[in-house]
Design a protein around this motif. Structure first.
Motif, PDB file in Angstrom:
ATOM      1  N   GLU A 127      23.246 -25.169-141.416  1.00  0.00           N
ATOM      2  CA  GLU A 127      22.915 -26.908-141.699  1.00  0.00           C
ATOM      3  C   GLU A 127      22.128 -27.628-142.404  1.00  0.00           C
ATOM      4  O   GLU A 127      21.597 -27.404-141.908  1.00  0.00           O
ATOM      5  N   VAL A 128      22.666 -27.864-143.157  1.00  0.00           N
ATOM      6  CA  VAL A 128      21.113 -29.298-143.510  1.00  0.00           C
ATOM      7  C   VAL A 128      21.723 -30.371-142.729  1.00  0.00           C
ATOM      8  O   VAL A 128      22.879 -31.562-143.370  1.00  0.00           O
ATOM      9  N   HIS A 129      20.349 -31.663-143.092  1.00  0.00           N
ATOM     10  CA  HIS A 129      20.988 -32.877-142.556  1.00  0.00           C
ATOM     11  C   HIS A 129      19.388 -33.847-143.142  1.00  0.00           C
ATOM     12  O   HIS A 129      18.466 -33.318-142.642  1.00  0.00           O
ATOM     13  N   ILE A 130      20.543 -35.106-143.370  1.00  0.00           N
ATOM     14  CA  ILE A 130      19.815 -35.334-144.396  1.00  0.00           C
ATOM     15  C   ILE A 130      19.464 -36.779-143.487  1.00  0.00           C
ATOM     16  O   ILE A 130      20.422 -37.779-143.545  1.00  0.00           O
ATOM     17  N   ILE A 131      18.206 -36.908-143.068  1.00  0.00           N
ATOM     18  CA  ILE A 131      17.875 -38.483-142.135  1.00  0.00           C
ATOM     19  C   ILE A 131      17.554 -39.351-143.239  1.00  0.00           C
ATOM     20  O   ILE A 131      16.453 -39.536-143.561  1.00  0.00           O
ATOM     21  N   GLY A 132      18.223 -40.800-143.453  1.00  0.00           N
ATOM     22  CA  GLY A 132      17.491 -41.550-144.411  1.00  0.00           C
ATOM     23  C   GLY A 132      19.057 -42.383-145.066  1.00  0.00           C
ATOM     24  O   GLY A 132      20.004 -42.501-145.304  1.00  0.00           O
ATOM     25  N   ARG A 133      18.060 -42.397-145.900  1.00  0.00           N
ATOM     26  CA  ARG A 133      18.794 -42.722-147.256  1.00  0.00           C
ATOM     27  C   ARG A 133      19.828 -41.796-147.526  1.00  0.00           C
ATOM     28  O   ARG A 133      19.751 -40.316-148.543  1.00  0.00           O
ATOM     29  N   ARG A 134      21.213 -41.640-147.748  1.00  0.00           N
ATOM     30  CA  ARG A 134      22.185 -40.722-147.602  1.00  0.00           C
ATOM     31  C   ARG A 134      22.016 -40.015-149.171  1.00  0.00           C
ATOM     32  O   ARG A 134      22.664 -39.311-149.383  1.00  0.00           O
ATOM     33  N   ARG A 135      21.701 -40.682-150.761  1.00  0.00           N
ATOM     34  CA  ARG A 135      21.211 -39.973-152.181  1.00  0.00           C
ATOM     35  C   ARG A 135      20.367 -39.498-151.869  1.00  0.00           C
ATOM     36  O   ARG A 135      19.028 -40.259-151.672  1.00  0.00           O
ATOM     37  N   TRP A 136      20.819 -37.892-152.487  1.00  0.00           N
ATOM     38  CA  TRP A 136      19.303 -37.432-152.058  1.00  0.00           C
ATOM     39  C   TRP A 136      19.347 -36.358-154.163  1.00  0.00           C
ATOM     40  O   TRP A 136      19.996 -36.386-154.628  1.00  0.00           O
ATOM     41  N   ASN A 137      18.213 -36.467-154.577  1.00  0.00           N
ATOM     42  CA  ASN A 137      18.422 -35.241-155.807  1.00  0.00           C
ATOM     43  C   ASN A 137      18.648 -34.138-156.332  1.00  0.00           C
ATOM     44  O   ASN A 137      18.095 -33.578-155.134  1.00  0.00           O
ATOM     45  N   ARG A 138      19.997 -34.067-156.274  1.00  0.00           N
ATOM     46  CA  ARG A 138      21.018 -32.394-156.458  1.00  0.00           C
ATOM     47  C   ARG A 138      19.772 -31.705-157.097  1.00  0.00           C
ATOM     48  O   ARG A 138      20.694 -29.785-156.926  1.00  0.00           O
ATOM     49  N   ARG A 139      19.057 -32.742-158.122  1.00  0.00           N
ATOM     50  CA  ARG A 139      18.822 -31.129-159.376  1.00  0.00           C
ATOM     51  C   ARG A 139      18.727 -29.975-158.727  1.00  0.00           C
ATOM     52  O   ARG A 139      18.813 -28.717-159.134  1.00  0.00           O
ATOM     53  N   GLY A 140      17.190 -29.634-158.026  1.00  0.00           N
ATOM     54  CA  GLY A 140      16.874 -28.930-157.445  1.00  0.00           C
ATOM     55  C   GLY A 140      17.213 -27.983-156.782  1.00  0.00           C
ATOM     56  O   GLY A 140      17.280 -26.577-156.270  1.00  0.00           O
ATOM     57  N   ALA A 141      18.429 -28.435-155.733  1.00  0.00           N
ATOM     58  CA  ALA A 141      19.818 -27.244-155.785  1.00  0.00           C
ATOM     59  C   ALA A 141      20.306 -26.699-155.976  1.00  0.00           C
ATOM     60  O   ALA A 141      20.943 -25.611-155.145  1.00  0.00           O
ATOM     61  N   MET A 142      20.188 -26.645-157.317  1.00  0.00           N
ATOM     62  CA  MET A 142      21.001 -25.784-158.118  1.00  0.00           C
ATOM     63  C   MET A 142      22.029 -25.325-157.265  1.00  0.00           C
ATOM     64  O   MET A 142      22.922 -23.987-157.655  1.00  0.00           O
ATOM     65  N   VAL A 143      23.028 -26.386-157.542  1.00  0.00           N
ATOM     66  CA  VAL A 143      24.382 -26.088-157.286  1.00  0.00           C
ATOM     67  C   VAL A 143      24.123 -25.391-156.114  1.00  0.00           C
ATOM     68  O   VAL A 143      25.392 -24.966-155.788  1.00  0.00           O
ATOM     69  N   THR A 144      23.142 -24.840-155.340  1.00  0.00           N
ATOM     70  CA  THR A 144      23.668 -24.314-154.145  1.00  0.00           C
ATOM     71  C   THR A 144      24.101 -25.653-152.756  1.00  0.00           C
ATOM     72  O   THR A 144      24.626 -25.061-151.812  1.00  0.00           O
ATOM     73  N   ILE A 182      14.818 -27.339-150.785  1.00  0.00           N
ATOM     74  CA  ILE A 182      15.192 -27.466-149.413  1.00  0.00           C
ATOM     75  C   ILE A 182      15.838 -26.807-149.152  1.00  0.00           C
ATOM     76  O   ILE A 182      16.639 -25.992-148.619  1.00  0.00           O
ATOM     77  N   VAL A 183      17.503 -27.543-149.360  1.00  0.00           N
ATOM     78  CA  VAL A 183      18.866 -27.048-149.410  1.00  0.00           C
ATOM     79  C   VAL A 183      18.999 -25.946-150.170  1.00  0.00           C
ATOM     80  O   VAL A 183      19.651 -24.952-149.834  1.00  0.00           O
ATOM     81  N   ARG A 184      17.629 -25.645-151.150  1.00  0.00           N
ATOM     82  CA  ARG A 184      18.667 -24.209-151.917  1.00  0.00           C
ATOM     83  C   ARG A 184      18.295 -23.009-150.981  1.00  0.00           C
ATOM     84  O   ARG A 184      18.566 -22.023-151.107  1.00  0.00           O
ATOM     85  N   SER A 185      16.394 -23.335-150.280  1.00  0.00           N
ATOM     86  CA  SER A 185      16.340 -22.637-149.325  1.00  0.00           C
ATOM     87  C   SER A 185      16.903 -21.927-148.471  1.00  0.00           C
ATOM     88  O   SER A 185      16.948 -21.550-147.841  1.00  0.00           O
ATOM     89  N   ALA A 186      17.611 -23.099-147.910  1.00  0.00           N
ATOM     90  CA  ALA A 186      18.527 -22.917-146.649  1.00  0.00           C
ATOM     91  C   ALA A 186      19.800 -22.148-146.728  1.00  0.00           C
ATOM     92  O   ALA A 186      19.764 -21.739-145.853  1.00  0.00           O
ATOM     93  N   ASN A 187      20.070 -22.415-148.370  1.00  0.00           N
ATOM     94  CA  ASN A 187      21.230 -21.999-148.174  1.00  0.00           C
ATOM     95  C   ASN A 187      20.653 -20.117-148.440  1.00  0.00           C
ATOM     96  O   ASN A 187      21.680 -19.464-147.694  1.00  0.00           O
ATOM     97  N   ALA A 188      19.340 -19.474-148.831  1.00  0.00           N
ATOM     98  CA  ALA A 188      19.395 -18.628-149.219  1.00  0.00           C
ATOM     99  C   ALA A 188      18.833 -18.210-147.589  1.00  0.00           C
ATOM    100  O   ALA A 188      19.173 -16.559-147.887  1.00  0.00           O
ATOM    101  N   PHE A 189      18.554 -18.492-146.700  1.00  0.00           N
ATOM    102  CA  PHE A 189      17.805 -17.931-145.467  1.00  0.00           C
ATOM    103  C   PHE A 189      18.854 -18.134-144.528  1.00  0.00           C
ATOM    104  O   PHE A 189      19.091 -18.152-143.260  1.00  0.00           O
ATOM    105  N   LEU A 190      20.535 -19.003-145.115  1.00  0.00           N
ATOM    106  CA  LEU A 190      21.915 -19.106-144.199  1.00  0.00           C
ATOM    107  C   LEU A 190      21.721 -20.076-143.403  1.00  0.00           C
ATOM    108  O   LEU A 190      22.178 -19.731-141.865  1.00  0.00           O
ATOM    109  N   ALA A 191      21.067 -21.531-142.871  1.00  0.00           N
ATOM    110  CA  ALA A 191      20.747 -21.526-141.773  1.00  0.00           C
ATOM    111  C   ALA A 191      22.186 -22.390-141.889  1.00  0.00           C
ATOM    112  O   ALA A 191      23.012 -22.772-142.620  1.00  0.00           O
TER     113      ALA A 191
END
Length: 209
Positions: free
Chosen positions: A93-110, A82-91
């Motif tokens: 900001e992205v807001h993470i609610i709840g746990r601070r840690r999240w799996n960054r692998r799917g973001a592909m460094v975006t 979702i973070v990767r898509s947010a970058n692609a569509f130029l959002a």
């Protein structure tokens, strides 16, 4: 075709700047290490050889006024995508609610190019949205939701997504000013959370970008 040639054809990006150091551009946006070694990052061609800071600064001048929020109670693997898509569509900001840690692998460094903010819980996120004067649009196929292609989608808003399986919490749905869903035509009740996020972000861009 020789294996080395096949690998070269599939290699992403560009090699060292042609002509060597004497031909390097003097613009401060360019990274000298990338100019020397090449730029194999997954970035648009216009950003080749630019520093990460320069790319972020350029994106900041053009970001769209919609935000993306994700509930994160179970370390959902979709968050990175979702973070990767947010970058692609130029959002904005992205807001993470709840746990601070999240799996960054799917973001592909975006996530390096995308602003990400953390909120301890839905109440904290709702307080932020209220203070910012930004309406929250929940995305879930719950009773009363409106198909996104027919729903009101404000230009300035936060698109709030839940997790794979449980979807949004009742508290999150109650905090939203509107709830939208994606029309489906097959047998499954829901689609992948990251796919749903990409669909709704694209719908926002189709209307406003």
């Amino acid at each position: 075709m020789p294996e080395a040639v096949q690998e070269a054809l599939h290699e992403v990006g560009v090699g060292p700047w042609p002509g060597g150091p004497d031909a390097w551009p003097t613009d401060e946006r360019y990274d000298r290490e990338l100019l020397a070694a090449g730029d194999r990052r997954n970035v648009e061609d216009r950003y080749r050889y630019w520093t990460m800071e320069a790319i972020v600064a350029d994106l900041d001048e053009r970001r769209h006024p919609f935000h993306v929020a994700i509930e994160n109670w179970q370390h959902d693997m979709n968050i990175g995508s979702i973070v990767r898509s947010a970058n692609a569509f130029l959002a904005a900001e992205v807001h993470i609610i709840g746990r601070r840690r999240w799996n960054r692998r799917g973001a592909m460094v975006t996530d390096r190019y995308q602003h990400v903010r953390h909120h301890e819980d839905v109440a904290a996120f709702t307080a932020w949205a209220t203070d910012a004067g930004i309406p929250v649009i929940a995305v879930d196929n719950v009773e009363g939701s409106v198909p996104v292609d027919r729903a009101e989608l404000p230009e300035r808003c936060v698109l709030l997504f839940g997790q794979e399986g449980p979807g949004l919490s009742a508290e999150a749905v109650a905090a939203a000013s509107g709830v939208v869903e994606i029309t489906q035509y097959g047998s499954t009740r829901s689609i992948n959370a990251s796919a749903a996020a990409a669909v709704v972000m694209y719908e926002w861009c189709r209307r406003w970008a």
